[in-house]
Each structure stands twice: as C-alpha cells, then as structure tokens.
Write a protein that holds these residues in place. Structure first.
Motif, PDB file in Angstrom:
ATOM      1  N   ALA A  33       0.856  -1.193   0.000  1.00  0.00           N
ATOM      2  CA  ALA A  33       0.000   0.000   0.000  1.00  0.00           C
ATOM      3  C   ALA A  33       0.886   1.235   0.000  1.00  0.00           C
ATOM      4  CB  ALA A  33      -0.908  -0.008   1.221  1.00  0.00           C
ATOM      5  N   ASP A  34       0.659   2.119  -0.951  1.00  0.00           N
ATOM      6  CA  ASP A  34       1.537   3.282  -1.027  1.00  0.00           C
ATOM      7  C   ASP A  34       1.061   4.424  -0.135  1.00  0.00           C
ATOM      8  OD1 ASP A  34      -0.281   4.908  -2.436  1.00  0.00           O
ATOM      9  OD2 ASP A  34       0.646   4.521  -4.363  1.00  0.00           O
ATOM     10  N   GLU A  35       1.983   5.329   0.157  1.00  0.00           N
ATOM     11  CA  GLU A  35       1.701   6.439   1.063  1.00  0.00           C
ATOM     12  C   GLU A  35       0.605   7.352   0.513  1.00  0.00           C
ATOM     13  OE1 GLU A  35       1.813   8.492   4.552  1.00  0.00           O
ATOM     14  OE2 GLU A  35       2.778   6.580   4.110  1.00  0.00           O
ATOM     15  N   GLY A  36       0.543   7.500  -0.799  1.00  0.00           N
ATOM     16  CA  GLY A  36      -0.515   8.311  -1.395  1.00  0.00           C
ATOM     17  C   GLY A  36      -1.895   7.746  -1.100  1.00  0.00           C
ATOM     18  N   ALA A  37      -2.025   6.424  -1.119  1.00  0.00           N
ATOM     19  CA  ALA A  37      -3.307   5.787  -0.803  1.00  0.00           C
ATOM     20  C   ALA A  37      -3.675   6.021   0.661  1.00  0.00           C
ATOM     21  CB  ALA A  37      -3.239   4.291  -1.111  1.00  0.00           C
ATOM     22  N   VAL A  38      -2.689   5.944   1.544  1.00  0.00           N
ATOM     23  CA  VAL A  38      -2.930   6.219   2.963  1.00  0.00           C
ATOM     24  C   VAL A  38      -3.433   7.643   3.133  1.00  0.00           C
ATOM     25  CG1 VAL A  38      -1.821   6.487   5.227  1.00  0.00           C
ATOM     26  CG2 VAL A  38      -1.272   4.504   3.793  1.00  0.00           C
ATOM     27  N   GLU A  39      -2.796   8.590   2.474  1.00  0.00           N
ATOM     28  CA  GLU A  39      -3.202   9.997   2.587  1.00  0.00           C
ATOM     29  C   GLU A  39      -4.609  10.214   2.028  1.00  0.00           C
ATOM     30  OE1 GLU A  39      -1.659  12.343   4.339  1.00  0.00           O
ATOM     31  OE2 GLU A  39      -0.239  10.755   4.867  1.00  0.00           O
ATOM     32  N   ARG A  40      -4.949   9.544   0.928  1.00  0.00           N
ATOM     33  CA  ARG A  40      -6.311   9.659   0.376  1.00  0.00           C
ATOM     34  C   ARG A  40      -7.338   9.105   1.352  1.00  0.00           C
ATOM     35  NH1 ARG A  40      -3.781   7.510  -3.997  1.00  0.00           N
ATOM     36  NH2 ARG A  40      -5.138   5.678  -4.056  1.00  0.00           N
ATOM     37  N   LEU A  41      -7.031   7.977   1.990  1.00  0.00           N
ATOM     38  CA  LEU A  41      -7.944   7.406   2.980  1.00  0.00           C
ATOM     39  C   LEU A  41      -8.134   8.370   4.148  1.00  0.00           C
ATOM     40  CD1 LEU A  41      -9.648   5.185   4.278  1.00  0.00           C
ATOM     41  CD2 LEU A  41      -7.510   4.137   5.092  1.00  0.00           C
ATOM     42  N   LEU A  42      -7.056   8.933   4.653  1.00  0.00           N
ATOM     43  CA  LEU A  42      -7.159   9.851   5.791  1.00  0.00           C
ATOM     44  C   LEU A  42      -7.958  11.106   5.435  1.00  0.00           C
ATOM     45  CD1 LEU A  42      -3.540   9.510   7.203  1.00  0.00           C
ATOM     46  CD2 LEU A  42      -5.658   8.592   8.208  1.00  0.00           C
ATOM     47  N   LEU A  43      -7.771  11.624   4.233  1.00  0.00           N
ATOM     48  CA  LEU A  43      -8.514  12.811   3.824  1.00  0.00           C
ATOM     49  C   LEU A  43      -9.995  12.481   3.613  1.00  0.00           C
ATOM     50  CD1 LEU A  43      -8.506  15.776   3.219  1.00  0.00           C
ATOM     51  CD2 LEU A  43      -7.663  15.269   0.924  1.00  0.00           C
ATOM     52  N   ALA A  44     -10.277  11.343   3.003  1.00  0.00           N
ATOM     53  CA  ALA A  44     -11.677  10.928   2.824  1.00  0.00           C
ATOM     54  C   ALA A  44     -12.344  10.729   4.186  1.00  0.00           C
ATOM     55  CB  ALA A  44     -11.759   9.649   1.999  1.00  0.00           C
ATOM     56  N   TYR A  45     -11.610  10.132   5.136  1.00  0.00           N
ATOM     57  CA  TYR A  45     -12.130   9.980   6.499  1.00  0.00           C
ATOM     58  C   TYR A  45     -12.505  11.355   7.057  1.00  0.00           C
ATOM     59  CZ  TYR A  45     -12.213   9.841  11.508  1.00  0.00           C
ATOM     60  OH  TYR A  45     -12.607  10.039  12.801  1.00  0.00           O
ATOM     61  N   GLU A  46     -11.584  12.291   6.965  1.00  0.00           N
ATOM     62  CA  GLU A  46     -11.808  13.634   7.522  1.00  0.00           C
ATOM     63  C   GLU A  46     -13.040  14.289   6.900  1.00  0.00           C
ATOM     64  OE1 GLU A  46     -11.047  16.613  10.134  1.00  0.00           O
ATOM     65  OE2 GLU A  46      -9.761  14.862   9.955  1.00  0.00           O
ATOM     66  N   GLU A  47     -13.160  14.221   5.593  1.00  0.00           N
ATOM     67  CA  GLU A  47     -14.278  14.878   4.909  1.00  0.00           C
ATOM     68  C   GLU A  47     -15.618  14.220   5.235  1.00  0.00           C
ATOM     69  OE1 GLU A  47     -14.214  17.690   3.347  1.00  0.00           O
ATOM     70  OE2 GLU A  47     -12.039  17.901   3.413  1.00  0.00           O
ATOM     71  N   LEU A  48     -15.698  12.894   5.118  1.00  0.00           N
ATOM     72  CA  LEU A  48     -16.982  12.223   5.319  1.00  0.00           C
ATOM     73  C   LEU A  48     -17.405  12.207   6.779  1.00  0.00           C
ATOM     74  CD1 LEU A  48     -16.790   9.237   2.810  1.00  0.00           C
ATOM     75  CD2 LEU A  48     -17.812  11.500   2.504  1.00  0.00           C
ATOM     76  N   ALA A  49     -16.469  11.971   7.683  1.00  0.00           N
ATOM     77  CA  ALA A  49     -16.824  11.932   9.096  1.00  0.00           C
ATOM     78  C   ALA A  49     -17.217  13.317   9.600  1.00  0.00           C
ATOM     79  CB  ALA A  49     -15.669  11.359   9.912  1.00  0.00           C
ATOM     80  N   SER A  50     -16.502  14.350   9.169  1.00  0.00           N
ATOM     81  CA  SER A  50     -16.859  15.697   9.625  1.00  0.00           C
ATOM     82  C   SER A  50     -18.215  16.119   9.046  1.00  0.00           C
ATOM     83  CB  SER A  50     -15.769  16.714   9.297  1.00  0.00           C
ATOM     84  OG  SER A  50     -15.594  16.851   7.916  1.00  0.00           O
TER      85      SER A  50
END
Length: 129
Positions: A33-50
């Motif tokens: 799993a690449d770091e870019g995918a991790v960052e996309r997951l974290l940003l999607a988490y932030e947007e959808l959860a907020s």
C-alpha cells in the motif's frame, strides 16, 4: 476491520483520525500500500466523518475495513432523511466541497439508507493507478 469509532464531535474526529493514521503506520497497512493511498484514505475519512458530525444526526459511526486490494470507509448517521448534497455554485472559500473532493480522491463512492440510518461510503485502492 481496521477500526470503528463513534465520534460525538469535532475534537473526537481529530483523535480518531490520528488513531487511524497511527494504525496504518503501525501494521494495519497492507504490504504494497503506497503512502498516497494512505493519505487519500485519511482525507476521505476527515471529509466524510466531519460531514456526518456537522450535518447528520447522531450517533455517527465510522468504520474502516480492508481487503486484498482496497480500504472501505463507511460513515453512517441517523439522518436517513438527509441525503448527501454536494455544494453546487458555492464559492470555494465558503467550504462545502468535501463530497466533490471525495469523488476525486476515491476509486468509488456512494451512499445508501436503510430507512433509519444513512451510510456514505468510499473505496480507496491500496496502490495508486
């Protein structure tokens, strides 16, 4: 399942996001799993959860699961009567572009309702195309 949270407010969202980031950097990240995918997951988490905390109705539940090729982020709340509504014609300075951002970051996304709860989901592939 990597993790499940029930954040009650913005401060808890931040703590949960940090917990997800720590888990992904401490063994929950699949090999390759690449770091870019991790960052996309974290940003999607932030947007959808907020969005769920701000515009939905509690309790908000957030889960992240993983399979051989992707993560699935699911965010549910008790506002089944309020569908996700992307901002249209709004000045970006006023915010509200999270759903547009998620649509560009994720490999698939959508939402569903069971009549009592709404679930907004996003799939993020582990490796960049």
């Amino acid at each position: 399942m990597i993790a499940r949270w029930v954040p009650a407010g913005p401060a808890e969202l931040t703590a949960c996001r940090r917990g997800l980031a720590a888990a992904l950097h401490d063994g929950a990240r699949p090999p390759g799993a690449d770091e870019g995918a991790v960052e996309r997951l974290l940003l999607a988490y932030e947007e959808l959860a907020s969005n769920a905390v701000r515009h939905g109705r509690g309790p908000v539940e957030v889960t992240v699961t993983s399979n051989d090729t992707s993560w699935l982020l699911e965010v549910s709340d008790a506002a089944a009567d309020r569908p996700p509504s992307p901002a249209i014609g709004r000045d970006p300075a006023n915010g509200g572009l999270g759903l547009h951002l998620v649509s560009r970051l994720c490999d698939a996304h959508g939402w569903t309702t069971d009549g009592h709860r709404k679930t907004v989901w996003a799939r993020i592939d582990h490796t960049s195309p």
